[in-house]
Design a protein around this motif. Structure first.
Motif, short mmCIF file in Angstrom:
data_model
loop_
_atom_site.label_atom_id
_atom_site.label_comp_id
_atom_site.label_asym_id
_atom_site.label_seq_id
_atom_site.Cartn_x
_atom_site.Cartn_y
_atom_site.Cartn_z
N MET A 43 -18.22 4.40 9.16
CA MET A 43 -16.83 4.81 9.17
C MET A 43 -16.19 4.52 10.53
O MET A 43 -15.01 4.18 10.61
N VAL A 44 -16.97 4.66 11.61
CA VAL A 44 -16.46 4.28 12.94
C VAL A 44 -16.04 2.82 12.94
O VAL A 44 -14.98 2.45 13.44
N ALA A 45 -16.89 1.96 12.36
CA ALA A 45 -16.57 0.53 12.31
C ALA A 45 -15.29 0.29 11.51
O ALA A 45 -14.46 -0.55 11.89
N LYS A 46 -15.11 1.04 10.44
CA LYS A 46 -13.90 0.89 9.62
C LYS A 46 -12.67 1.33 10.40
O LYS A 46 -11.62 0.67 10.35
N ILE A 47 -12.79 2.42 11.14
CA ILE A 47 -11.67 2.89 11.94
C ILE A 47 -11.32 1.90 13.05
O ILE A 47 -10.16 1.63 13.33
N GLN A 48 -12.35 1.33 13.67
CA GLN A 48 -12.12 0.40 14.77
C GLN A 48 -11.37 -0.85 14.32
O GLN A 48 -10.67 -1.47 15.12
N THR A 49 -11.52 -1.24 13.05
CA THR A 49 -10.81 -2.42 12.57
C THR A 49 -9.34 -2.14 12.31
O THR A 49 -8.56 -3.08 12.18
N ASN A 50 -8.96 -0.88 12.24
CA ASN A 50 -7.56 -0.53 12.00
C ASN A 50 -7.27 0.84 12.62
O ASN A 50 -6.92 1.79 11.93
N GLU A 51 -7.40 0.92 13.94
CA GLU A 51 -7.26 2.20 14.62
C GLU A 51 -5.85 2.76 14.50
O GLU A 51 -5.66 3.98 14.44
N GLU A 52 -4.86 1.88 14.48
CA GLU A 52 -3.48 2.36 14.37
C GLU A 52 -3.27 3.14 13.08
O GLU A 52 -2.62 4.19 13.06
N LEU A 53 -3.82 2.63 11.98
CA LEU A 53 -3.67 3.31 10.69
C LEU A 53 -4.30 4.69 10.74
O LEU A 53 -3.70 5.69 10.30
N TYR A 54 -5.53 4.79 11.27
CA TYR A 54 -6.22 6.07 11.27
C TYR A 54 -5.62 7.04 12.28
O TYR A 54 -5.68 8.25 12.09
N GLY A 105 4.41 5.69 14.72
CA GLY A 105 3.31 4.78 15.04
C GLY A 105 3.82 3.43 15.48
O GLY A 105 3.33 2.84 16.46
N ALA A 106 4.84 2.92 14.77
CA ALA A 106 5.44 1.63 15.15
C ALA A 106 6.10 1.74 16.52
O ALA A 106 5.99 0.83 17.35
N PHE A 107 6.79 2.86 16.77
CA PHE A 107 7.44 3.05 18.06
C PHE A 107 6.42 3.06 19.19
O PHE A 107 6.64 2.48 20.26
N SER A 108 5.28 3.74 18.97
CA SER A 108 4.26 3.82 20.00
C SER A 108 3.73 2.45 20.39
O SER A 108 3.54 2.14 21.56
N VAL A 109 3.51 1.60 19.37
CA VAL A 109 3.01 0.25 19.65
C VAL A 109 4.08 -0.60 20.33
O VAL A 109 3.83 -1.28 21.33
N VAL A 110 5.29 -0.55 19.80
CA VAL A 110 6.39 -1.35 20.38
C VAL A 110 6.65 -0.91 21.82
O VAL A 110 6.96 -1.72 22.70
N SER A 154 -11.97 -4.23 19.93
CA SER A 154 -11.80 -5.61 20.36
C SER A 154 -10.34 -5.84 20.75
O SER A 154 -9.43 -5.43 20.04
N VAL A 155 -10.15 -6.46 21.90
CA VAL A 155 -8.80 -6.69 22.39
C VAL A 155 -8.09 -7.70 21.50
O VAL A 155 -8.64 -8.75 21.16
N GLN A 156 -6.88 -7.37 21.11
CA GLN A 156 -6.05 -8.29 20.35
C GLN A 156 -4.63 -8.20 20.85
O GLN A 156 -4.27 -7.29 21.59
N SER A 157 -3.83 -9.15 20.47
CA SER A 157 -2.45 -9.19 20.92
C SER A 157 -1.69 -7.94 20.48
O SER A 157 -1.79 -7.51 19.34
N VAL A 158 -0.91 -7.36 21.42
CA VAL A 158 -0.10 -6.20 21.07
C VAL A 158 0.94 -6.60 20.03
O VAL A 158 1.31 -5.82 19.16
N ASP A 159 1.41 -7.85 20.12
CA ASP A 159 2.40 -8.32 19.15
C ASP A 159 1.80 -8.32 17.73
O ASP A 159 2.46 -7.95 16.77
N THR A 169 -0.63 -6.41 16.72
CA THR A 169 -0.77 -5.01 16.34
C THR A 169 0.54 -4.46 15.82
O THR A 169 0.59 -3.69 14.86
N THR A 170 1.63 -4.84 16.47
CA THR A 170 2.95 -4.39 16.03
C THR A 170 3.24 -4.85 14.60
O THR A 170 3.72 -4.07 13.77
N GLU A 171 2.95 -6.10 14.31
CA GLU A 171 3.16 -6.62 12.95
C GLU A 171 2.30 -5.85 11.95
O GLU A 171 2.75 -5.56 10.83
#
Length: 272
Positions: free
Chosen positions: A94-105, A186-191, A213-218, A220-222
């Motif tokens: 479940m940790v692995a699942k959360i890490q792939t979409n931390e913003e959602l969780y 959540g969208a505001f926090s990322v933007v 894993s580091v990914q583009s903030v842009d 993540t926003t999408e």
């Protein structure tokens, strides 16, 4: 930018890595102006990127058998209030699942947190402060789903019941307006992390600290902007399943009256 001026050899660095670091406890910090692609291209020069783990990493210890529940306590004679927390360990898958979409969780936990706070404060008058969070770390064995509250010692039973209800409420029980508000925040926090270089750096550091894993903030926003009500409700159900299927650890800090019998806690506790 200074990788050509290091005063030690590649093999010395590799050997230090093998002898010192294990998976889940290492953070790579790059100093200088470099793109992510340039950093990735340099990794094979200094690290064994083909191996799944350091060659001399010791065998993992045998898993500790959990009891169904455990309770600990800390007496604070000068206090008239009780600090109560209830935690459930998050399984590695479940940790692995959360890490792939931390913003959602994070959004899902925020929905649960807001609902719990309203019940605690406005409906039942138990506390001005409560929280539900995914308490994470850079190692997957250390993640927990945790509910906590500061309340009067006499309200321990009611507060415990409220936390249990908040951690057990399925996604379909949350209103669309509440979830839409959480998605917007959540969208505001990322933007908001796009506003300056410093904000972006903080966002990357936080992500690395959590083992992601580091990914583009842009990008993540999408991703956040594409989330739906159904996505959030499904994520809430994942968190509820953790609370319903993993051991429960309760901790109390407060007066002797609110914490309860020390002997009883020791008898029930898995650890103190």
């Amino acid at each position: 930018g200074f990788h050509d001026r290091l005063n030690f050899t590649v093999e010395q660095l590799r050997q230090a890595y093998r002898n010192t670091y294990t998976l889940g406890s290492m953070t790579l910090i790059v100093a200088g102006a470099a793109t992510m692609d340039e950093v990735v291209a340099l990794l094979p020069r200094y690290f064994d990127t083909d191996a799944a783990q350091p060659a001399n990493r010791p065998n993992a210890p045998a898993p500790v058998p959990y009891r169904e529940s455990a309770t600990t306590g800390l007496l604070q004679p000068g206090s008239s209030s009780l600090r109560l927390s209830v935690s459930h360990p998050i399984p590695r898958e479940m940790v692995a699942k959360i890490q792939t979409n931390e913003e959602l969780y994070d959004i899902a936990a925020g929905v649960m947190r807001d609902e719990c706070f309203e019940v605690m404060r406005y409906e039942r008058g138990l506390s001005y402060e409560s929280d539900i969070e995914i308490a994470d770390c850079n190692h997957p064995n250390a993640w927990v789903l945790r509910g906590s509250v500061q309340t009067d010692g006499e309200n321990r039973a009611k507060a415990t019941k409220t936390l249990h209800e908040a951690l057990s409420k399925p996604g379909k029980s949350y209103g669309s307006t509440r979830i839409q508000g959480a998605l917007a925040m959540g969208a505001f926090s990322v933007v908001n992390s796009l506003e300056s270089t410093g904000s972006r750096v903080e966002a990357y550091i936080e992500l690395v600290d959590r083992g992601g894993s580091v990914q583009s903030v842009d990008a993540t926003t999408e991703l956040v902007q594409s989330l739906t009500l159904a996505d959030v409700r499904a994520a809430i159900d994942d968190l509820v399943e953790i609370a319903n299927t993993t051991p429960r650890f309760e901790h109390r800090s407060g007066t002797k009256k609110s914490v309860g019998s020390v002997d009883a806690l020791i008898d029930r506790a898995f650890f103190i």
